[in-house]
Design an enzyme around this catalytic site. Sequence first.
Site, mmCIF file in Angstrom:
data_model
loop_
_atom_site.group_PDB
_atom_site.id
_atom_site.type_symbol
_atom_site.label_atom_id
_atom_site.label_comp_id
_atom_site.label_asym_id
_atom_site.label_seq_id
_atom_site.Cartn_x
_atom_site.Cartn_y
_atom_site.Cartn_z
ATOM 1 N N ASP A 39 -4.591 1.513 7.995
ATOM 2 C CA ASP A 39 -3.884 1.785 6.505
ATOM 3 C C ASP A 39 -2.746 0.903 6.607
ATOM 4 O O ASP A 39 -1.702 1.022 7.454
ATOM 5 C CB ASP A 39 -2.909 3.040 6.906
ATOM 6 N N LYS B 163 1.751 4.643 -3.069
ATOM 7 C CA LYS B 163 3.279 4.581 -2.894
ATOM 8 C C LYS B 163 3.061 3.184 -3.467
ATOM 9 O O LYS B 163 3.278 2.666 -4.560
ATOM 10 C CB LYS B 163 2.576 4.594 -1.438
ATOM 11 N N ARG C 123 -18.075 9.830 -13.091
ATOM 12 C CA ARG C 123 -17.825 9.022 -11.627
ATOM 13 C C ARG C 123 -18.454 8.402 -10.965
ATOM 14 O O ARG C 123 -18.356 7.955 -9.693
ATOM 15 C CB ARG C 123 -18.203 11.010 -11.415
ATOM 16 N N TYR D 122 0.469 8.779 9.899
ATOM 17 C CA TYR D 122 0.138 9.680 9.565
ATOM 18 C C TYR D 122 -0.164 11.183 9.999
ATOM 19 O O TYR D 122 -1.532 11.553 9.828
ATOM 20 C CB TYR D 122 0.504 9.174 7.652
#
Length: 377
Positions: free
Chosen positions: A165, A190, A39, A92
Amino acid sequence: MEIHPKITPIYQTSVFKFEDLNELELYFGEPGSRYLYSRNGNPNSDELAAAVTQLEGGAGAVATGSGMAAIFAAVLACCEAGDHVLCAADIYGGSSALLSQELSRLGIAVSYVPFADLTTNLAAYAQPRTRLLLCETISNPLLRVINLRATADAAHALGLKLVVDNTFASPVITRPLEHGADMVMHSVTKYLAGHSDVTAGAVVARTPEDAARLRQIGTLFGLTLSPMESWLAVRGLKTLRLRMEAHCRNAQAVAELLARHPAVGEVFYPGLPEHPQHQLAATQGGGSFGGMVSFRLANDTTEAVSRFMRACQRFPFAPSLAGVDSSLSYPAGTSHRALTEEQRRELGITAGLVRLSVGIEPASELLADLQQALAAL
């Protein structure tokens, strides 16, 4: 026997060992010299973060479990309870829902800025504790192209950070940090990973200070990407430039076909000369316009969309984008479903709007499929 792998192995481990307390102290005294717990950092997630940092020309990054986690990290790096965020209205739907529904519970307010006001009237939306402006390089789903330099100048004049973005464009087409952005994020799911087999995100900072803050948030909120997903994403990056060339080439051909077809009412693609930001996109993107194409059927109804979807063979209906295989999506029912009908109408997201993610298959096959599907209408 010494082993010298050509690519980084998968460090599929949650924790790392230390020889003694002195080695443990080295971890805390020399950041980056040792690994403790995945982590906090792992060779695979660090490799992905470093690769995306290099692609975007930044100072550092954090690899996250999704694009949404990347947006969350970017906002928290700049804001605290009582602060205010400006967000482009063209964005989005999931990003909008995160800001409006969840960050408001943390005391972070949001206001939405229409596309036309981002560079001309941004001050009218700012408040005393506005900290950042969030926008997309190429907006989802109507593919409006943001003037990054003018938007950065407008944000900085108000003392705001600009978070961009860059998922739809990818750093192959545009590198927002070079145009004045302070942070740039991706849904690595993506184009960066590119094969529809990874869920991941990344956010890159322009300054070392912001990069360190992003890594701290990634660790404390548990946003860090897993080793396996990181390894897959790095593998995908190796073909990014080649894939983007094919995506863009095919999307241009698809957009030109749609623009000529009588069953299509309107086409949204920056590569078409009639697109309102065509010249900006050509300059800002170096002559490449992306692999996404949206269009509105002349029969602007859900029934027409359903007939079109059923007729398509090479464009399956799938609520994502940017894989090597083509697909189509329905913004009103997927990516922007959380918006009210009135909000969607104001943005131009009507019943007959379809979004295509154009893959890297032979263009002739994609064009033939669209021809026969449109003929079914």
